[in-house]
Design a protein around this motif. Structure first.
Motif, PDB file in Angstrom:
ATOM      1  N   VAL A  99       1.109  -1.539  -0.039  1.00  0.00           N
ATOM      2  CA  VAL A  99      -0.147   0.372   0.257  1.00  0.00           C
ATOM      3  C   VAL A  99       0.893   1.324  -0.146  1.00  0.00           C
ATOM      4  CG1 VAL A  99      -1.826   0.951   1.294  1.00  0.00           C
ATOM      5  CG2 VAL A  99      -2.528  -1.194   1.188  1.00  0.00           C
ATOM      6  N   LEU A 100       2.078   1.619   0.676  1.00  0.00           N
ATOM      7  CA  LEU A 100       2.603   2.651   1.280  1.00  0.00           C
ATOM      8  C   LEU A 100       3.923   2.835  -1.125  1.00  0.00           C
ATOM      9  CD1 LEU A 100       4.471   2.277   4.528  1.00  0.00           C
ATOM     10  CD2 LEU A 100       2.943   3.810   3.653  1.00  0.00           C
ATOM     11  N   LEU A 101       3.935   1.532  -1.074  1.00  0.00           N
ATOM     12  CA  LEU A 101       4.061   1.432  -2.787  1.00  0.00           C
ATOM     13  C   LEU A 101       3.228   2.118  -3.134  1.00  0.00           C
ATOM     14  CD1 LEU A 101       7.335   0.999  -4.209  1.00  0.00           C
ATOM     15  CD2 LEU A 101       5.874  -0.981  -4.813  1.00  0.00           C
ATOM     16  N   ILE A 102       1.997   1.569  -3.454  1.00  0.00           N
ATOM     17  CA  ILE A 102       1.291   2.614  -4.988  1.00  0.00           C
ATOM     18  C   ILE A 102       1.300   3.785  -4.609  1.00  0.00           C
ATOM     19  CG2 ILE A 102      -0.828   1.887  -5.378  1.00  0.00           C
ATOM     20  CD1 ILE A 102      -0.465  -0.709  -4.169  1.00  0.00           C
ATOM     21  N   MET A 103       0.829   4.586  -3.497  1.00  0.00           N
ATOM     22  CA  MET A 103       0.426   5.242  -2.107  1.00  0.00           C
ATOM     23  C   MET A 103       2.160   6.733  -3.289  1.00  0.00           C
ATOM     24  SD  MET A 103      -0.544   5.167   1.417  1.00  0.00           S
ATOM     25  CE  MET A 103      -1.550   7.061   1.938  1.00  0.00           C
ATOM     26  N   THR A 104       2.630   5.993  -2.723  1.00  0.00           N
ATOM     27  CA  THR A 104       4.413   6.829  -3.536  1.00  0.00           C
ATOM     28  C   THR A 104       4.282   6.980  -4.362  1.00  0.00           C
ATOM     29  OG1 THR A 104       4.906   5.794  -1.336  1.00  0.00           O
ATOM     30  CG2 THR A 104       6.621   6.671  -2.512  1.00  0.00           C
ATOM     31  N   ILE A 105       4.104   5.984  -5.080  1.00  0.00           N
ATOM     32  CA  ILE A 105       4.053   5.862  -7.235  1.00  0.00           C
ATOM     33  C   ILE A 105       2.824   7.079  -7.457  1.00  0.00           C
ATOM     34  CG2 ILE A 105       3.570   5.142  -8.802  1.00  0.00           C
ATOM     35  CD1 ILE A 105       4.755   1.867  -7.595  1.00  0.00           C
ATOM     36  N   TYR A 106       1.789   6.796  -6.652  1.00  0.00           N
ATOM     37  CA  TYR A 106       0.645   7.951  -7.067  1.00  0.00           C
ATOM     38  C   TYR A 106       1.112   9.460  -6.381  1.00  0.00           C
ATOM     39  CZ  TYR A 106      -4.084   9.774  -6.834  1.00  0.00           C
ATOM     40  OH  TYR A 106      -4.949  11.063  -7.284  1.00  0.00           O
ATOM     41  N   SER A 107       1.828   9.622  -5.033  1.00  0.00           N
ATOM     42  CA  SER A 107       2.179  11.035  -4.920  1.00  0.00           C
ATOM     43  C   SER A 107       3.105  11.024  -6.447  1.00  0.00           C
ATOM     44  CB  SER A 107       2.456  11.111  -3.851  1.00  0.00           C
ATOM     45  OG  SER A 107       1.269  10.448  -2.839  1.00  0.00           O
ATOM     46  N   VAL A 108       4.375  10.440  -6.159  1.00  0.00           N
ATOM     47  CA  VAL A 108       5.269  10.938  -7.386  1.00  0.00           C
ATOM     48  C   VAL A 108       3.960  11.116  -8.568  1.00  0.00           C
ATOM     49  CG1 VAL A 108       7.455  10.465  -9.096  1.00  0.00           C
ATOM     50  CG2 VAL A 108       6.990  10.193  -5.931  1.00  0.00           C
ATOM     51  N   MET A 109       3.410  10.247  -8.916  1.00  0.00           N
ATOM     52  CA  MET A 109       3.142  11.147 -11.203  1.00  0.00           C
ATOM     53  C   MET A 109       2.516  12.187 -10.153  1.00  0.00           C
ATOM     54  SD  MET A 109       1.480   7.380 -12.244  1.00  0.00           S
ATOM     55  CE  MET A 109       0.785   7.756 -13.070  1.00  0.00           C
ATOM     56  N   ALA A 110       1.239  12.437  -9.139  1.00  0.00           N
ATOM     57  CA  ALA A 110       0.587  13.776  -9.396  1.00  0.00           C
ATOM     58  C   ALA A 110       1.582  14.746  -9.047  1.00  0.00           C
ATOM     59  CB  ALA A 110      -0.192  13.843  -8.135  1.00  0.00           C
ATOM     60  N   ILE A 111       2.675  14.803  -8.731  1.00  0.00           N
ATOM     61  CA  ILE A 111       3.605  16.116  -8.457  1.00  0.00           C
ATOM     62  C   ILE A 111       4.083  16.254  -9.553  1.00  0.00           C
ATOM     63  CG2 ILE A 111       6.426  16.346  -7.365  1.00  0.00           C
ATOM     64  CD1 ILE A 111       5.357  15.081  -5.113  1.00  0.00           C
ATOM     65  N   LEU A 112       4.483  15.125 -10.512  1.00  0.00           N
ATOM     66  CA  LEU A 112       5.196  15.388 -11.601  1.00  0.00           C
ATOM     67  C   LEU A 112       4.104  15.884 -12.956  1.00  0.00           C
ATOM     68  CD1 LEU A 112       7.270  12.383 -12.126  1.00  0.00           C
ATOM     69  CD2 LEU A 112       8.289  14.051 -11.853  1.00  0.00           C
ATOM     70  N   GLU A 113       2.841  15.486 -12.669  1.00  0.00           N
ATOM     71  CA  GLU A 113       2.049  15.883 -13.344  1.00  0.00           C
ATOM     72  C   GLU A 113       1.536  17.568 -12.952  1.00  0.00           C
ATOM     73  OE1 GLU A 113      -2.244  14.888 -13.439  1.00  0.00           O
ATOM     74  OE2 GLU A 113      -1.313  12.822 -14.347  1.00  0.00           O
ATOM     75  N   GLY A 114       2.195  18.169 -11.737  1.00  0.00           N
ATOM     76  CA  GLY A 114       0.900  19.691 -11.564  1.00  0.00           C
ATOM     77  C   GLY A 114       2.723  20.409 -11.487  1.00  0.00           C
TER      78      GLY A 114
END
Length: 114
Positions: A99-114
């Protein structure tokens, strides 16, 4: 004199008409720009919503898969040295890490997007 004043009035009318046309063209360009921006925003929102639901689905399913796979693997590999409760504890830790890995990937994608 009247011929000159008629020409002046025609010239003024032509200038007013040109001014109206320029304002209309600017307004049309502004409306078209806003419509393009709205279309881009809708497209981006759709992509964000799809990513959000995809990662939500991952966060719901992956931990269960990881838990049961880790539990079975630990029990089959270390059945003589580990109890069923300890295997459950390690499997829980593994699912939590997923779960932590999935949340980290999602957060990194969101940061790189915006």
């Amino acid at each position: 004199k009247s011929n000159t004043s008629i020409k002046q009035r025609r010239l003024e009318q032509q200038q007013q008409e040109d001014s109206r046309l320029r304002r209309k063209e600017r307004l049309d360009a502004l409306i078209a720009s806003k419509e393009r921006d709205d279309a881009d925003r809708k497209r981006n929102n759709k992509i964000v919503i799809i990513k959000f639901f995809f990662f939500t689905l991952l966060m719901v399913t992956v931990p269960f898969i990881v838990f049961y796979q880790a539990h079975d693997m630990i029990l089959s590999s270390y059945s003589d040295t580990i109890t069923r409760g300890e295997a459950g504890t390690y499997a829980t830790i593994a699912s939590f890490v997923s779960v932590l890995l999935i949340m980290t990937i999602y957060s990194v994608m969101a940061i790189l997007e915006g």
